[in-house]
Design an enzyme around this catalytic site. Sequence first.
Site, mmCIF file in Angstrom:
data_model
loop_
_atom_site.group_PDB
_atom_site.id
_atom_site.type_symbol
_atom_site.label_atom_id
_atom_site.label_comp_id
_atom_site.label_asym_id
_atom_site.label_seq_id
_atom_site.Cartn_x
_atom_site.Cartn_y
_atom_site.Cartn_z
ATOM 1 C CG ASN A 192 41.474 42.160 7.792
ATOM 2 O OD1 ASN A 192 40.954 42.990 7.060
ATOM 3 N ND2 ASN A 192 41.732 40.935 7.415
ATOM 4 C CD GLU A 242 47.218 39.306 6.372
ATOM 5 O OE1 GLU A 242 46.678 40.191 7.065
ATOM 6 O OE2 GLU A 242 47.219 39.335 5.129
ATOM 7 C CG HIS A 285 50.859 41.497 6.857
ATOM 8 N ND1 HIS A 285 51.070 41.188 5.536
ATOM 9 C CD2 HIS A 285 49.667 42.124 6.908
ATOM 10 C CE1 HIS A 285 50.050 41.629 4.820
ATOM 11 N NE2 HIS A 285 49.170 42.191 5.627
ATOM 12 C CG HIS A 314 46.957 45.819 8.694
ATOM 13 N ND1 HIS A 314 46.145 44.744 8.982
ATOM 14 C CD2 HIS A 314 47.476 45.563 7.456
ATOM 15 C CE1 HIS A 314 46.184 43.885 7.974
ATOM 16 N NE2 HIS A 314 46.964 44.359 7.032
HETATM 17 C C1 GLA Z 1 46.162 42.765 4.370
HETATM 18 C C2 GLA Z 1 44.980 43.364 3.734
HETATM 19 C C3 GLA Z 1 45.289 43.720 2.340
HETATM 20 C C4 GLA Z 1 46.457 44.654 2.287
HETATM 21 C C5 GLA Z 1 47.611 44.043 2.990
HETATM 22 C C6 GLA Z 1 48.751 45.009 3.100
HETATM 23 O O1 GLA Z 1 46.415 41.532 3.877
HETATM 24 O O2 GLA Z 1 43.858 42.527 3.799
HETATM 25 O O3 GLA Z 1 44.189 44.329 1.728
HETATM 26 O O4 GLA Z 1 46.114 45.860 2.897
HETATM 27 O O5 GLA Z 1 47.257 43.645 4.277
HETATM 28 O O6 GLA Z 1 49.046 45.616 1.896
#
Ligand code: GLA
Length: 396
Positions: free
Chosen positions: A131, A361, A229, A157
């Site tokens: 995040n 997540e 994810h 991330h």
């Molecule tokens: C997470 C983020 C989203 C996006 C996804 C990947 O869930 O919170 O905003 O970036 O990853 O696309």
Amino acid sequence: MKKLNLFNHTLPVTPLGNGGKITIMKKFPYLLLIAAVFACKNKPSADATATFSIQETAIGKIDTSAVTEYTISNPSGMKVSILNYGGTVTKIITKDKAGNDGDVVLGYDSLAGNLQKGNPYFGVLVGRYANRIAKGKFTLDGKTYQLATNNGPNALHGGLKGFDKVIWTVEKLAGDSSLQLTYKSKDGEEGYPGNVTATVVYSLSSANELKIDYKATTDKSTPVNLTNHCYFNLSAGTDSTISGHELFIQADKYTPVDTTLIPTGKIETVKGTPFDFTTPKLIGKDLGSVKGGYDHNWVLNRTSTGLEKISTVYHAASGRFMEVFTTEPGIQFYSGNFLDGTLTNTKGGKKYIQHAALCLETQHFPDSPNEPSFPNTILKPGETYTHTTVYKFSVK
Ligand code: GLA
């Protein structure tokens, strides 16, 4: 008449037919006990490890590293495939209510798909910090660290080359139902302090549970927040979006965000808002009234620090039901808002349009290193970060 030798007692047996059996049981009632003991010994155990297996398939190379897909199968036929690249879950095959197999996660038909620019983290392990961290900046023990900003003004991330884009060392564990993945992240990697060793164990149970156990240690204080994810669509390719999936999240509160998806620091109630999933609700019901779609952290109602069921997803047409258990304080529910049908090498050439799947997540709250009131995410030398999440599949 045939003779049956039972523990040195030679007994007369009437050949064939039920009548004979009854006769024997009447004459020798202790046989019932022996038969019961025998039946118990031969009852298939609930955890029939003998029928678990792990298959390895070479799917390509990244520079000189071989990329391997490991497929764990359980006795009831559920299968989970995982790459050493990014610890990526590439397939989850589960049955629908009619007994048909289907793959319930988005992914690719070839490694080229995973490697394409803009791969939105399909199935990967995310770290060192899952995040967002606001402006890619945090201060720790009086020192300010600047990370790469790879998501507008923020770090997302784990950076430009996070744990999702590295080769993990994979070891098959005894029993053929678990894989242990290890990655050693160097001091200074992606701007983070400390050498971190991360270990993730993926296990498949005979009860169709995919368990993910995370551990990490460090030699300098550093933020750590690990997650997976996976993009779930329980219709297994039938529904082009997850609007018809029914979602439950055990959370009375969530963390509202600014326009760059950084929490404002407030914790607000979901009651009377589109964020209320405290009773199961179709995702499509309020999706349109959340600008940009759901991409928020829910503050889980917890009664312990152990593994607790905190979310469920149900797809009525297929009957598939997924339960999520975790030890984490939060869950990011992301409704696949940035999917736009442009990814290539997708499974079966499918167009993954906006809201084609959902991510749940399990994690610590976004931007925790800059929000002292949020649960702590700083791992210190001598401590061990632990996190367990289970995704359990069934039908109803
Ligand atoms: C997470 C983020 C989203 C996006 C996804 C990947 O869930 O919170 O905003 O970036 O990853 O696309």
